[in-house]
Structures are given as C-alpha cells and as structure tokens.
Design a protein around this motif. Sequence first.
Motif, PDB file in Angstrom:
ATOM      1  N   HIS B 410       0.797  -1.221   0.000  1.00 30.80           N
ATOM      2  CA  HIS B 410       0.000   0.000   0.000  1.00 30.80           C
ATOM      3  C   HIS B 410       0.831   1.274   0.000  1.00 30.80           C
ATOM      4  CE1 HIS B 410      -3.346   2.585   0.809  1.00 30.80           C
ATOM      5  NE2 HIS B 410      -2.891   2.967   1.974  1.00 30.80           N
ATOM      6  N   TYR B 411       1.958   1.272   0.687  1.00 30.89           N
ATOM      7  CA  TYR B 411       2.680   2.525   0.921  1.00 30.89           C
ATOM      8  C   TYR B 411       4.138   2.187   1.193  1.00 30.89           C
ATOM      9  CZ  TYR B 411       3.630   7.142   2.998  1.00 30.89           C
ATOM     10  OH  TYR B 411       4.117   8.389   3.270  1.00 30.89           O
ATOM     11  N   THR B 412       5.031   3.118   0.842  1.00 30.46           N
ATOM     12  CA  THR B 412       6.434   2.879   1.150  1.00 30.46           C
ATOM     13  C   THR B 412       6.924   3.977   2.090  1.00 30.46           C
ATOM     14  OG1 THR B 412       6.960   3.997  -0.938  1.00 30.46           O
ATOM     15  CG2 THR B 412       6.994   1.611  -0.939  1.00 30.46           C
ATOM     16  N   MET B 413       7.360   3.559   3.278  1.00 29.67           N
ATOM     17  CA  MET B 413       7.869   4.536   4.257  1.00 29.67           C
ATOM     18  C   MET B 413       9.267   4.980   3.845  1.00 29.67           C
ATOM     19  SD  MET B 413       5.562   2.519   5.746  1.00 29.67           S
ATOM     20  CE  MET B 413       6.439   1.037   6.207  1.00 29.67           C
ATOM     21  N   GLY B 414      10.018   4.069   3.219  1.00 33.28           N
ATOM     22  CA  GLY B 414      11.346   4.429   2.751  1.00 33.28           C
ATOM     23  C   GLY B 414      11.245   5.414   1.593  1.00 33.28           C
ATOM     24  N   GLY B 415      12.374   6.033   1.272  1.00 32.68           N
ATOM     25  CA  GLY B 415      12.365   6.995   0.170  1.00 32.68           C
ATOM     26  C   GLY B 415      13.653   7.780   0.157  1.00 32.68           C
ATOM     27  N   ILE B 416      13.645   8.883  -0.573  1.00 32.43           N
ATOM     28  CA  ILE B 416      14.855   9.673  -0.681  1.00 32.43           C
ATOM     29  C   ILE B 416      15.187  10.271   0.688  1.00 32.43           C
ATOM     30  CG2 ILE B 416      15.987  11.559  -1.926  1.00 32.43           C
ATOM     31  CD1 ILE B 416      13.849  11.294  -4.069  1.00 32.43           C
ATOM     32  N   TRP B 417      16.437  10.147   1.080  1.00 26.89           N
ATOM     33  CA  TRP B 417      16.867  10.717   2.361  1.00 26.89           C
ATOM     34  C   TRP B 417      16.793  12.244   2.295  1.00 26.89           C
ATOM     35  CZ3 TRP B 417      20.497  14.158   4.205  1.00 26.89           C
ATOM     36  CH2 TRP B 417      20.712  14.159   5.586  1.00 26.89           C
ATOM     37  N   VAL B 418      16.257  12.853   3.338  1.00 23.60           N
ATOM     38  CA  VAL B 418      16.223  14.320   3.413  1.00 23.60           C
ATOM     39  C   VAL B 418      16.639  14.764   4.805  1.00 23.60           C
ATOM     40  CG1 VAL B 418      14.461  14.746   1.643  1.00 23.60           C
ATOM     41  CG2 VAL B 418      13.746  14.252   3.987  1.00 23.60           C
ATOM     42  N   ASP B 419      17.175  15.972   4.877  1.00 27.02           N
ATOM     43  CA  ASP B 419      17.491  16.538   6.184  1.00 27.02           C
ATOM     44  C   ASP B 419      16.245  17.244   6.730  1.00 27.02           C
ATOM     45  OD1 ASP B 419      17.296  18.997   4.890  1.00 27.02           O
ATOM     46  OD2 ASP B 419      19.457  19.343   4.788  1.00 27.02           O
ATOM     47  N   TYR B 420      16.397  17.943   7.833  1.00 21.85           N
ATOM     48  CA  TYR B 420      15.269  18.618   8.488  1.00 21.85           C
ATOM     49  C   TYR B 420      14.623  19.647   7.548  1.00 21.85           C
ATOM     50  CZ  TYR B 420      12.788  20.792  12.458  1.00 21.85           C
ATOM     51  OH  TYR B 420      11.842  21.273  13.324  1.00 21.85           O
ATOM     52  N   ASN B 421      15.417  20.160   6.591  1.00 23.34           N
ATOM     53  CA  ASN B 421      14.884  21.124   5.622  1.00 23.34           C
ATOM     54  C   ASN B 421      14.200  20.454   4.432  1.00 23.34           C
ATOM     55  OD1 ASN B 421      15.758  23.451   6.972  1.00 23.34           O
ATOM     56  ND2 ASN B 421      17.837  23.183   6.161  1.00 23.34           N
ATOM     57  N   LEU B 422      14.149  19.125   4.435  1.00 20.44           N
ATOM     58  CA  LEU B 422      13.600  18.316   3.341  1.00 20.44           C
ATOM     59  C   LEU B 422      14.496  18.331   2.110  1.00 20.44           C
ATOM     60  CD1 LEU B 422       9.773  19.176   3.697  1.00 20.44           C
ATOM     61  CD2 LEU B 422      11.065  17.332   4.783  1.00 20.44           C
ATOM     62  N   MET B 423      15.755  18.709   2.312  1.00 19.42           N
ATOM     63  CA  MET B 423      16.696  18.691   1.200  1.00 19.42           C
ATOM     64  C   MET B 423      17.431  17.349   1.194  1.00 19.42           C
ATOM     65  SD  MET B 423      19.176  21.673  -0.168  1.00 19.42           S
ATOM     66  CE  MET B 423      20.623  21.638   0.865  1.00 19.42           C
ATOM     67  N   THR B 424      17.668  16.825  -0.007  1.00 18.46           N
ATOM     68  CA  THR B 424      18.355  15.543  -0.162  1.00 18.46           C
ATOM     69  C   THR B 424      19.855  15.760   0.027  1.00 18.46           C
ATOM     70  OG1 THR B 424      18.783  15.799  -2.518  1.00 18.46           O
ATOM     71  CG2 THR B 424      16.625  14.957  -1.904  1.00 18.46           C
ATOM     72  N   THR B 425      20.635  14.725  -0.228  1.00 22.51           N
ATOM     73  CA  THR B 425      22.085  14.905  -0.104  1.00 22.51           C
ATOM     74  C   THR B 425      22.643  15.720  -1.260  1.00 22.51           C
ATOM     75  OG1 THR B 425      22.377  12.763  -1.180  1.00 22.51           O
ATOM     76  CG2 THR B 425      22.497  12.781   1.216  1.00 22.51           C
ATOM     77  N   ILE B 426      21.806  16.032  -2.263  1.00 23.52           N
ATOM     78  CA  ILE B 426      22.230  16.913  -3.354  1.00 23.52           C
ATOM     79  C   ILE B 426      21.687  18.321  -3.097  1.00 23.52           C
ATOM     80  CG2 ILE B 426      22.017  17.370  -5.838  1.00 23.52           C
ATOM     81  CD1 ILE B 426      21.738  14.305  -6.200  1.00 23.52           C
ATOM     82  N   PRO B 427      22.544  19.319  -2.931  1.00 26.82           N
ATOM     83  CA  PRO B 427      22.053  20.679  -2.670  1.00 26.82           C
ATOM     84  C   PRO B 427      21.079  21.145  -3.758  1.00 26.82           C
ATOM     85  CG  PRO B 427      24.433  20.558  -2.341  1.00 26.82           C
ATOM     86  CD  PRO B 427      24.013  19.240  -2.928  1.00 26.82           C
ATOM     87  N   GLY B 428      19.987  21.760  -3.333  1.00 26.67           N
ATOM     88  CA  GLY B 428      19.005  22.265  -4.285  1.00 26.67           C
ATOM     89  C   GLY B 428      17.987  21.240  -4.735  1.00 26.67           C
ATOM     90  N   LEU B 429      18.159  19.996  -4.302  1.00 23.44           N
ATOM     91  CA  LEU B 429      17.193  18.940  -4.633  1.00 23.44           C
ATOM     92  C   LEU B 429      16.430  18.566  -3.368  1.00 23.44           C
ATOM     93  CD1 LEU B 429      16.028  16.873  -6.679  1.00 23.44           C
ATOM     94  CD2 LEU B 429      17.864  15.322  -6.008  1.00 23.44           C
ATOM     95  N   TYR B 430      15.107  18.692  -3.421  1.00 21.90           N
ATOM     96  CA  TYR B 430      14.255  18.418  -2.265  1.00 21.90           C
ATOM     97  C   TYR B 430      13.340  17.232  -2.548  1.00 21.90           C
ATOM     98  CZ  TYR B 430      15.782  22.905  -0.435  1.00 21.90           C
ATOM     99  OH  TYR B 430      16.544  23.923   0.049  1.00 21.90           O
TER     100      TYR B 430
END
Lengths: 247, 648
Positions: B410-430
């Motif tokens: 039904h749903y996937t809890m996993g996903g792209i890692w984000v910091d507290y700002n919802l930014m991924t490990t690539i700057p400018g990518l949320y």
Amino acid sequence: MNFTLKIWRQKDAKSKGAFETYKVENISADTSFLEMLDILNNDLVHQGKEPVAFDHDCREGICGMCSLHIDGQAHGPSKGATTCQIYMRKFKDGATITIEPWRSAAFPVIKDLVVNRSAYDQILQAGGFISVRTNSVPDANAIPIPKKDADESMDAAACIGCGACAATCKNGSAMLFVAARVSSLAKLPQGRVEATRRAKAMVAKMDELGFGNCTNTGACQAECPKQISITHIARLNREFLSAKFKD
Amino acid sequence: MALKLDAKIPAGPLAEKWSNHKAAIKVVSPANKRKLDIIIVGTGLGGASAAASLGELGYNVKVFCIQDSPRRAHSIAAQGGINAAKNYQNDNDSVYRLFYDTIKGGDYRAREANVYRLAEVSNLIIDQCVAQGVPFAREYGGLLANRSFGGAQVSRTFYARGQTGQQLLLGAYAALNKEIAAGSVKSYPRHEMLDIVIEDGEARGIIARNLVTGEIERHGAHAVVIATGGYGNVFFLSTNAMASNGSAAFQCYRKGAGFANPCFTQIHPTCIPVHGDQQSKLTLMSESLRNDGRIWVPKKLEDVKAIRSGAKKPSDIAEEDRDYYLERRYPAFGNLVPRDVASRAAKERCDAGYGVNETGLAVFLDFKTAIERLGKETIKQRYGNLFDMYEEITDVNPYEQPMQIFPAVHYTMGGIWVDYNLMTTIPGLYAIGEANFSDHGANRLGASALMQGLADGYFVLPYTIGDYLSHKIQAPKVKTDTKAFDEAEKGVREKIARLLSINGKQSVDDIHKKLGHIMWENVGMARTKESLQKAITEIQALRKEFWKDVKVVGRENDFNVELEKALRLADFLELGELMARDALLREESCGGHFRSEHQTEEGEAKRDDENFAYAAVWEYKGMDQVPEMTKEPLNFEFVHPAQRNYKD
C-alpha cells in the motif's frame, strides 16, 4: 467468457480513425473491464502490434482518468460507476462490445481512446477556487457550518472531472461539471464571498472553450458516475443570474 | 566515499525546535523571489500544495505530472482521513500525543524532531483545508466531526465521507489553479521526468518527456522538488494507481542522492483478496471500516473447510465458534491495532490454515455486531460507498455476509533521504511527501500520509527552501544548453533507443509480474536471510532477462504507454534489489519490516535498538554494483523506545 470487441483506433489528433475488431477469450467473470483490455493489450504486444491506448490510473473509481464510451454509454452499463468499476459479469458471454473515446468537440482525441480534457482544468482555473493564502486562515471550527450544507457541498464535490457529462450531452455542454464546483463552494460560508464572480467567470470560460448550452435533458445526471444531481445546475443558474443583476 | 549525512536537526527542547529553526533560517525578499525558478515534479498533496504555496510567495514555479490533469495524482484515492491534534473531541489529544503515537507506530525508526514538527503543523492543515472549502464531515452543531484510526486511542481523524484524499487534493489543486491563473505557476500535465540534471554538485533542472508527442524537453531551475510518491508498484500488484512509479526518485538516487530505508514497505491489512492471475490492481477497503468492523476467522478447521466449499455461509458460524483474533491478542486496541500488526496477524491465521476463501488467503471483516448495535441505516451513512464498491467488485452484499479481506502492498515509508529542511544529499534537490523517508519510521499510521504530504507542501518546504534559495539571489537563470543537460538528455535518448531496439519475446507486464512475484514471496510480509538472498539473485537474473528479452512496441515520438511502462520497470528492477539488500542488512524486525528470525515468543516484531537504531542510507554505485550504506543514527532524546504494546 468470450467477447468480440469493436474498438476505435486513431493514430493521433489529425488522423482519421476507424473501428477495428478483436476477440478476447477465457475471460473470468470477476475480471474488470479494464483488466480485460489489459489482457487484450498484452496479446497485441506479443503479436508485435500496438496496444490500444486508453486512459486509466487508480482503478478505484476516484481519479477520473478512465473515460470509455461502452456500447454507446459513458462508463458503460453500470449506474453510478466509472469504466474501471465495470466487471465482465455485467456482459453476456459471447457479446460484441463497442468501445469509443469520449465524443465531444471540446475533448479532442489524442490517440485511440485517449482524449484531451484540459478544457476542464481551464474552466476551474477561471474561478473554481477560494482565494485564500496558505497560513492566512482562521481556526477550522471558527465558523460552524450546518451539517446539511456541508453534506450538500460534499454531494457536489464528489465530481471526479471525468468528462462523462459533456461527452453524453447532445449539446456537448459542461454545465454539470461547472455547476458541481460552483454549487459545492456556494453552499459553504467560505465560498460565498466570491460566489457570484466565480459563477460568471466559469460560465464565460466554458462558453469560450466551445462547450454547448444546457437544455435540461438530464442526460448528464443519468450518466454521471458519481450521480451528481442536476439540482446543482439550478443553483448555478441562480448564482449566475444574481451575478448578472448585480452588474 | 561514504555519504555525508547532516540531518540539521535544530538544538533545543522538542517543542521549540521548529520555531527556533524558522527564526534562524534565511528568507528571500519579494523582489528576489521573482528571479528564482523552482521545478516541482508531481501534483499529489505534497506537490500541489508546495507549488501553490511557493507560487503565492512569488517564486516562478513549473509543476509536472504524468496524468492528464494535476487533479488525478494518486493522493486522490486516499479514503479514510487525515490526522490532526486538534483535540476537538476533548479526549486529551495533544501535539505531544500525536507525535508520540506516530513515533511509536513507526516502531521507533523515525526522527523525533521531524515527527514532532509534523504533529505541530497538523492543526494548521485542517484550518487551511476548511478555508479552501474542503467539505469535511460535520456534526449537527456545525462543528467538525472525527473518527478513530489504527494505532490511536483518541478520535483525531478528520474525514470527508470515504473520499478524504480526493477532497484534500481538490483543495490543493484549487489553490494550484489559483496560482496557474495568476501566472506564477506553469503546469505541464502528461509530462514525465526522466532524469535530474546536476551541475557543480547542485540540482539544476530535469529532463522530461512529453507523453503525448514523445518530445524530450530540458527544464532548468534554481531548485528541484521531487513529490512523486512511493514505489509500491515494484510488487506489480498493489493498491497504488497503475502509473505510480519510483522512477523520478530513482533517478535522484542514481545521480547521487541517498536513498533511505528502502525495505520499509507498508502492507495494508484490509484489501480485497486476489482472485486470479489476470488481475492488474488490488483494491483497498478503507481502514475506517475497522472502527465498526470486526475481523475474524473460524475457530474450527472444519468450519473453514465448509465455508470454502460453500457448504456453510459465514453467517452460519455461531458466535462462540469465531476467533476474533485481533481482539483476542490485543485487547486494548482490538481491531484498531496499527496496520503492520493487523497484516501480520492475518498472515499468521492464514498460514495456520484458517484462510476463508479458496486460495486460503482471506479473513472476514464483519459488520454484524455494528449493524445490530447501530442499525443498517447508520452503517450505510458511514460506509455506504465502500459497501457498494465492495459489492460491485465481489458480487457479495456486505450488509448480509462479512467482507473478505487480505493484506496488500500500500505505501512505502522508505524513500529519498532528506534533512530537516527536506533537502536531499544533493544541494538544491528536495523530496517531499511519500517520496521522502522522513516521518513514518518503519510503519505509517493510518490517516498520516495525507497529513505528511500537506505538512511538507504547505507548511515546511515553503520556509526551508528559502534558506537555500537565499544563496541563489545573484544566480542567473539556469541555462539548459550546458554539458550537464547535454549528457542527461543523451542518456535518456540512449535508454529509450535501447529499450525500443531489444524486440524480445516478453511484454513489459510479463516481466513486471515476475518481479512482483519475487518481491511478494521473498521481500513481502515476512522476510528471512534465505528469502532475501534468493530475491537478490533472482532479481539480478530477471534484470538481465529484461534487457535482453523485453518487447517494447511503438515509436519514440508518439504517445507510447508501453515505452512509459518499460522505463519505469527498468528502475523497479534495480529498486527491488535495493529493497532486498536493505532488508537483508537489517537483522531485526521493526514495523512493516518483519524478519522471521527476529520475533518474540508471541510472534511480535523484535527490535534491536542497540544495533539498528539508525536510518540506512544507500548510495548508488552502478547498475550491477553493490551500493554502499551509510548510517544516520537515530537519537531518542525525548521518548524512550520500548517494545510496542497494543495489548494493555
């Protein structure tokens, strides 16, 4: 079960289309109509032929993507159901089933059974919203709303924007779609503020996009998969007239 | 090189973190916002609410979706409701309690700070939606009504009949339309993102395919937001919409974004059972049904046999011969235990031979008691549309005979890692909504997906993205005639050409079904070391088979659904392996991740906080290379992780 399918094939918007005939065999009665088409398409791919393009997504009757005219009826033989909610047990074994795209001047065919319904988005962009900014709102319980009004608003808000109303209407009118949105918002105090402006703007946009006029035949209501009532059209007309008086 | 993970969790007491953070981050002036471009991919609750809010703020927003209209994103199918800590029922609910229930429900595998913020902004969401004209259910006094959902002992779920997702999405879509009309947002329906463009280590834009013409387009921006939902369709059969896919998220991972906890998958306990091998899609029956429905199987195996053969009807089984196994095992929460617990309990009964349909993979959800207590009319008012839907699909009238249900993906809890700002490990990518990993740990509570999508889109991202964009106010418009765009486009074109040229013997669906089977059998509700190793080997072999033997008909420059599906399946074939690898490494059971080797004597999930209290963040190393895992430790400062207890 076995079926003969007469399906509208059309290469793109500019090409002329035609019906082609296919046979599907050994279909379980519990198979949904779109699963039956999935089976046909998988066979076609195996034969190296292009599968039939049709719109679909949630397969639960809520996204509004599926849009087939089946044996001359929008969304097929079940009342209050979308195409994806039709099951093959509704058809007689051995039946010939005719499948066409929505037929409406405002919904041009993209390919086969897929049409362009962006006109509906454009109508809503003309005013189908309440102009509030994010985070600039009162507490949710600050304005009590009579249950009856909230329920009526919800009745209209059930519209899934599939286009069956306009595709069914002999005039190609989108009145039920427009009325559902206008009425849903007009029943709420939050929506009253812009109610007249909204009705005027949405009706003007609908006319501009080439939808026809409403002559109250009620065909839209009969074919609406969410059974939205034409009483909402009456409410739209009231909003529209009162807007005109205020002009 | 391992990933550098800085979660950027603000210091200070839990309840003050978000306020402190908002005060500390930078803002962009209105004059500068006009110069900044943002791309948002996906128009579900997260994407639509973010696009509307960012457009309102004055940024130039482009929003993309694969459907013919933003209104059709899969958020629309959410039935039951949305949680908020309003405490309108006076049942002692609070922001803290919603936070605590969510952390506990997620089996202590989520970040405290993120979850607290989610609970904190939950109340704003309800205010926002009411102001937009969302017709939530109301009481006769005109105030908002609530119901209960799994994993909670309070009534905090707001709902609009069985169509809450639809109504919330129509609210967000209306807000989006307002901005499209105002010219601040430009909408690109029937467009699919096929790659993310990275330049100087920062996100610069996307490569998208116009799904009507097949044209490949370049779009540049100062920031890119991924809001494309989950990857549950890796299992082929799931409750996800047919076109839901993990490809946008996967391209980010391929280009260097960390992917967190890929094995955390939610199997929803109340779906209509599979009926044959011709099925394309599973149908969910809302969790709200567990408010009044009671789940059971017969106590006696002879009754099971009689029901399967049709000799007995479920209603013939006497009360004392029924095993209401959730009420028996979990007296305090009963039928309202969280989804992972309910799903596993159903599997346990079916594995023991008590499944009630011919496949042995079904249990009953019965409204008999509720109809006797409340009357048929009340039940009809509460669940009428769901009952009708059930009857339409199965040809059984649930007012007379119990529903048959079984768990489904039904749903996937996993996903792209984000910091507290919802930014991924690539700057400018949320990444926002289901596409990120942040808030639900190892199991999501019912009615919390809608909450998270709207929290991220309306109330978190519009602030946090400003902190990054404040450094971009001098940056010119992103050029799309650069080497990075050239290469990304070339990669996309080559991939498409390769898929179209294979001309093998199997259709995309044939191979997708095989993948789904491997996943469900080995990476499904119960996983073992052996099953996971088997899955990895089998998926690798299937991936080779795909690239050698798939048949994709049609042309590149055309409306070509087979090509769309092939592109998505190519990514699922890598994602599936990643899920198995993650599950293999996590030698514990938690939430939706159940390793049969790790269970208590009563068969409950046995967590290992000493060794596994972390988010597993994976870094891509190439298609047939083993990815590298980096840990983000989870520090519980405010709650004490304990074994989840839903018994007393």
